[in-house]
Scaffold this active site. Structure first.
Site, PDB file in Angstrom:
ATOM      1  N   GLY A   1       1.058  -1.060   0.150  1.00 51.45           N
ATOM      2  CA  GLY A   1      -0.255  -0.285   0.118  1.00 51.45           C
ATOM      3  C   GLY A   1       0.537   1.366   0.075  1.00 51.45           C
TER       4      GLY A   1
ATOM      5  N   GLU B   1      20.696   6.868  -6.322  1.00 51.23           N
ATOM      6  CA  GLU B   1      19.818   5.521  -6.561  1.00 51.23           C
ATOM      7  C   GLU B   1      19.648   6.118  -8.005  1.00 51.23           C
ATOM      8  OE1 GLU B   1      15.650   3.104  -6.540  1.00 51.23           O
ATOM      9  OE2 GLU B   1      16.206   4.270  -4.356  1.00 51.23           O
TER      10      GLU B   1
END
Length: 381
Positions: A130, A243
């Protein structure tokens, strides 16, 4: 244009990385795709070759060199070989930065030697069923109980999920403190209550093990806290630009490789008695891609050097990730069309790239999130 961001030692490293991939990765990749996971042997081989922990102190077995260009080169060569299985970038570009910045001396002694040798494979567990790009929505909890944390929750889409020996888990340690209630815990293989779910059935990147992880009353020693209690969100925000640089640079290298293959194919493949590249429409398509790739390359190499000097902003990293991953998908899609029916055959690299590259605009923060980050920086009110 000639790339001017590399010195002779970088070119020598590229030759070594390319040789390593051709010897240790490419011959096994099809089998790994059938298996859904790479062999641990390739991690050990990468450790022996000095390709893991390049920026980690030499006393732990690392290279002791903070120059990001070495990781860039390794990622580029993996992308150019179409070898998406080994999750080296997660280990090197993402997790290594957390370990190097946040580990205590005792944690460094425990984890970094294995990290550099390839004996200890790492993963980071952010996404949940979620909560994907919205890290403040995580529900995994860690409650302090004396000298330990009791960890409960579920993570999904975790790269290196099956192989990992050390997982950096993003958990909520204070449910009332918003983003200041998020901490990072290092969960180790074999801890009771830590279970791996299925190796997820993806449309591409079949050799990369991507998993669900489950934590049921896992007793994590307080000594496995990374950084400060409540400091997890700040650490994530500090490391996400790195990243996104890794994702953006890898995407561009993959796009350039697919384009080079399509260009060669357009010169060789005949239709109506002449090369398909000689038709005006195809020439224009190739010209458009060549130009877009050249422009992206200039911005990317500039961003790499800014990152190398620790000057790259979160907004610029987001631009890089958004633009290059979307560009990669556009280039690959156009190249499939140029190949015609052969572009749909998996024995052609362009077909594998079509499914392998699609996820790039999703993981590491979706394109929409990248635009939101950039938009907020424009002070629009």
């Amino acid at each position: 244009m000639q790339r001017d961001i590399f010195a002779p030692e970088h070119h020598a490293f590229r030759d070594m990385a390319r040789s390593f991939i051709s010897r240790e990765v490419t011959p096994h990749h099809e089998q790994w795709e059938r298996d859904g996971v790479v062999s641990r042997d390739v991690w050990l081989a990468a450790g022996r070759a000095g390709l893991l922990g390049i920026d980690i102190d030499e006393k732990y077995g690392g290279g002791g060199d903070p120059d990001y260009r070495y990781y860039l080169i390794f990622n580029e060569e993996l992308a150019r070989a179409g070898t998406t299985g080994p999750g080296f970038a997660v280990h090197n570009d993402i997790n290594g930065r957390y370990l190097r910045r946040l580990c205590t001396p005792e944690q460094r002694d425990r984890w970094l030697p294995g990290y550099c040798s390839g004996e200890l494979i790492t993963a980071i567990a952010m996404s949940e069923p979620g909560a994907g790009s919205d890290l403040q929505g995580i529900r995994t909890s860690a409650v302090r109980d004396g000298g330990r944390y009791i960890l409960n929750g579920q993570k999904t889409f975790i790269s290196n999920g099956q192989l990992s020996d050390l997982v950096i888990v993003v958990a909520r340690t204070d449910p009332t403190a918003g983003h200041q209630g998020i901490s990072l815990l290092a969960v180790e293989r074999g801890m009771a209550g830590f279970e791996r779910g299925r190796n997820l059935d993806k449309i591409g990147m079949h050799a990369q093990d991507t998993s669900e992880l489950f934590f049921s009353d896992v007793s994590v020693p307080a000594e496995n806290l990374l950084g400060e209690v409540g400091g997890g969100f700040v650490a994530l925000m500090q490391n996400l630009p790195r990243e996104r640089v890794a994702l953006g640079t890898t995407a561009l290298a993959g796009a350039e490789t697919v384009f080079e293959g399509a260009l060669a194919y357009s010169k060789e493949r005949q239709a109506f008695g002449r090369p398909i590249g000689s038709f005006q429409h195809n020439r224009f398509v190739l010209a458009e891609m060549a130009t877009e790739l050249a422009v992206a390359r200039a911005f990317t190499d500039r961003a790499v050097m800014e990152h190398n000097e620790d000057r790259l902003s979160n907004e610029d990293a987001s631009m890089l990730k958004w633009w290059n991953t979307e560009l990669c998908n556009r280039v690959v899609d156009r190249c499939v069309q140029l190949y015609g029916g052969y572009g749909y055959m998996r024995e052609f690299p362009v077909a594998r790239a079509f499914t392998d590259s699609r996820v790039q605009t999703i993981y590491g923060g979706t394109t929409e999130i990248m635009k939101e980050i950039i938009g907020r920086s424009l002070d629009l009110g």
